[in-house]
Design an enzyme around this catalytic site. Sequence first.
Site, PDB file in Angstrom:
ATOM      1  N   ARG A 208     -25.068   1.359   8.581  1.00  0.00           N
ATOM      2  CA  ARG A 208     -25.013  -0.081   8.324  1.00  0.00           C
ATOM      3  C   ARG A 208     -25.341  -0.879   9.588  1.00  0.00           C
ATOM      4  O   ARG A 208     -25.623  -2.074   9.503  1.00  0.00           O
ATOM      5  CB  ARG A 208     -23.628  -0.475   7.813  1.00  0.00           C
ATOM      6  CG  ARG A 208     -23.151   0.326   6.623  1.00  0.00           C
ATOM      7  CD  ARG A 208     -21.779  -0.093   6.162  1.00  0.00           C
ATOM      8  NE  ARG A 208     -21.864  -1.131   5.154  1.00  0.00           N
ATOM      9  CZ  ARG A 208     -20.811  -1.685   4.557  1.00  0.00           C
ATOM     10  NH1 ARG A 208     -19.604  -1.320   4.898  1.00  0.00           N
ATOM     11  NH2 ARG A 208     -20.959  -2.603   3.646  1.00  0.00           N
TER      12      ARG A 208
ATOM     13  N   GLU B  57     -19.091  -2.586  11.030  1.00  0.00           N
ATOM     14  CA  GLU B  57     -19.864  -1.679  11.868  1.00  0.00           C
ATOM     15  C   GLU B  57     -20.931  -2.405  12.681  1.00  0.00           C
ATOM     16  O   GLU B  57     -21.196  -2.042  13.835  1.00  0.00           O
ATOM     17  CB  GLU B  57     -20.515  -0.593  11.003  1.00  0.00           C
ATOM     18  CG  GLU B  57     -19.535   0.373  10.373  1.00  0.00           C
ATOM     19  CD  GLU B  57     -18.901  -0.134   9.089  1.00  0.00           C
ATOM     20  OE1 GLU B  57     -18.003   0.545   8.560  1.00  0.00           O
ATOM     21  OE2 GLU B  57     -19.300  -1.234   8.613  1.00  0.00           O
TER      22      GLU B  57
ATOM     23  N   LYS C  29       0.849  -1.186   0.000  1.00  0.00           N
ATOM     24  CA  LYS C  29       0.000   0.000   0.000  1.00  0.00           C
ATOM     25  C   LYS C  29       0.886   1.236   0.000  1.00  0.00           C
ATOM     26  O   LYS C  29       1.831   1.345   0.768  1.00  0.00           O
ATOM     27  CB  LYS C  29      -0.909  -0.001   1.234  1.00  0.00           C
ATOM     28  CG  LYS C  29      -2.062   0.990   1.134  1.00  0.00           C
ATOM     29  CD  LYS C  29      -3.071   0.765   2.253  1.00  0.00           C
ATOM     30  CE  LYS C  29      -4.274   1.670   2.065  1.00  0.00           C
ATOM     31  NZ  LYS C  29      -5.310   1.452   3.100  1.00  0.00           N
TER      32      LYS C  29
END
Length: 619
Positions: free
Chosen positions: A395, A367, A282
């Site tokens: 969510r 979540e 990354k």
Amino acid sequence: MAYSLLERINSPQDLKKLPAGQLAPLCEEIRAFLIESVSKTGGHLSSNLGTIELTVAMHRAFTTPMDKIVFDVGHQCYTHKLLTGRRQQFDVLRKLNGLSGFPSPRESVHDAFIAGHGNTAISVAIGMARAKKLKNEPGKVIALVGDGAFTGGMVYEGMNNIDTLNNLIVILNDNKMSISKNVGSLSRYLTVLRTNPEYNRAKANTETILSAIPLLGSPLVRALQGGKALLRRGLYHSTMFEEMGFQYLGPVDGHDVIKLTELFQNLHHQTAPVFVHAVTVKGKGFKPAEENPGEFHGVSSFDPSHALDPDVAPAASFSTCFGQHLEALAESRTNVCAITAAMKYGTGLQYFYRHFPDRFFDVGMAEQHAVTFAAGLASQGMLPVVAIYSTFLQRAYDQMIHDVCLMDLNVVFAVDRAGLVPGDGETHQGIYDPAFFRQIGIPVYSPCNYAELTYWLEYLLDQGKGPRAIRYARGGEPETLSLLGCSKQPYDVYKAEGPAKTAFVTYGTLTAEVLKAAQLLKQQGTDVDVYKLVQINPLPDGLCEELTRYDHILFAEECMEQGGIGDSLGAALSEYRWPGHLTLRGVHSGRAIPHASVAELREVLGLDASSLANAIERD
């Protein structure tokens, strides 16, 4: 910098014409272009730098829009946009009427599906692949999924339903794990072997022939498959993906564009759903992002030659104010825990983590789990503070109802990025939480500046009964609101100089626009009082009694008009048989919110000072 190769790519077909030897130099040009471009416009940097070779290889091997590329979250789609003819629009990335920071089918036929939230790509891709089967359409469906998405349960729900879709390819962009040296060569050899079309045909033919042998055929096939499973278990330490029905390939080097292209081209002959495990870095190619990929996940404009670790001296914001004050409050409140969903830095909880690592929990992109986990903590006497962006907290709506509210548990929701959010557009707006908190009876406080945030956060921690929420905007406090100081009352009133028959009511940082609108009206000879709420649900005691003496009230909020706090005020005023006129200004349901600055969004939605003042004059 000159981009001689990149400037020749105006469509995926141009990429296919490029000699193979120029693919790696093209990737380096893309990397340089993205660093230069994002440093000017802001956007998602680390994730895009890590997926350049993967994206180039996909477009080299597959043909969109016949083949569908589905991005999980979508913030790693910048290279895809460059390769599909949108390079010249990058100077208006995430600007009003400019290029979206996420895939958007309205923007290009090459964008298969909108993607702003995580864990969705596999389910979407399975649906697309199944539709292709039902309609007898050619082409593959490729889901590019980051390893972070695998912390969310929806990924596994999807993988459990892949069936035998031989037009489905899932690519795991794994930027957390490294290829084991002791098995690297053999696993690479097996990957090359197993992606060879001749291997797949021979495998299928062998199993068919063995199955036809009376009595012994089926046991032989099972024995052959069992032996391979044992070998794979030794090589990869896990057979989860294959047990779910995938043909597992990898780990492969996610930055070797030539080998990736060869692998993807061989998948045109796949006989089963394929799972490709690609290992990437990354932030690849930009040292600050490689060293601090989380901090450079989403950035504002910056100087690439002087890119500092944002964690060393982060810009002042509501998030950092919240995080620093929660850390201070937790010193004497040993039952306070902090929970986030893969957004430690975004929510400012890095301060809490450094001081109280045992009481800090990052649950990943989960979540729903975050909220039910908090309920479990609260049921045993802990005081969890759940810090989640407004757009992602929705969510966990079911978990808030069933796992927190029904037991009236002691959970504090810290709702970051509440209200209008710049740059990320329709998928990231924090415009629903006041309405759904109101529906399920959770008290909500909405400070307009840092002083109010710190005061009311402490108040909520010490109140100690049932679920409650505090919501605050992205970014810093407006100077005009900073000057207001701290309101220690559920609401404040800013009186006009003369007697007023009209009142504004609002909350949060939108207060700055409302105060400005009152000044504009004052200049035109109309006196308007301004009510600024901190407690927005339930409405503060005494508020309605005060408001009934006005002839006209305009309620402005960065929330849905239908079901929002303005609706709540209207219902309350009707109980008083108030004869006046109430004007609501918020977000209309069904309206897509574009990507733009907050100031521009307010103009688009009629929530800027001029529009609010004009609404009073018209009504």
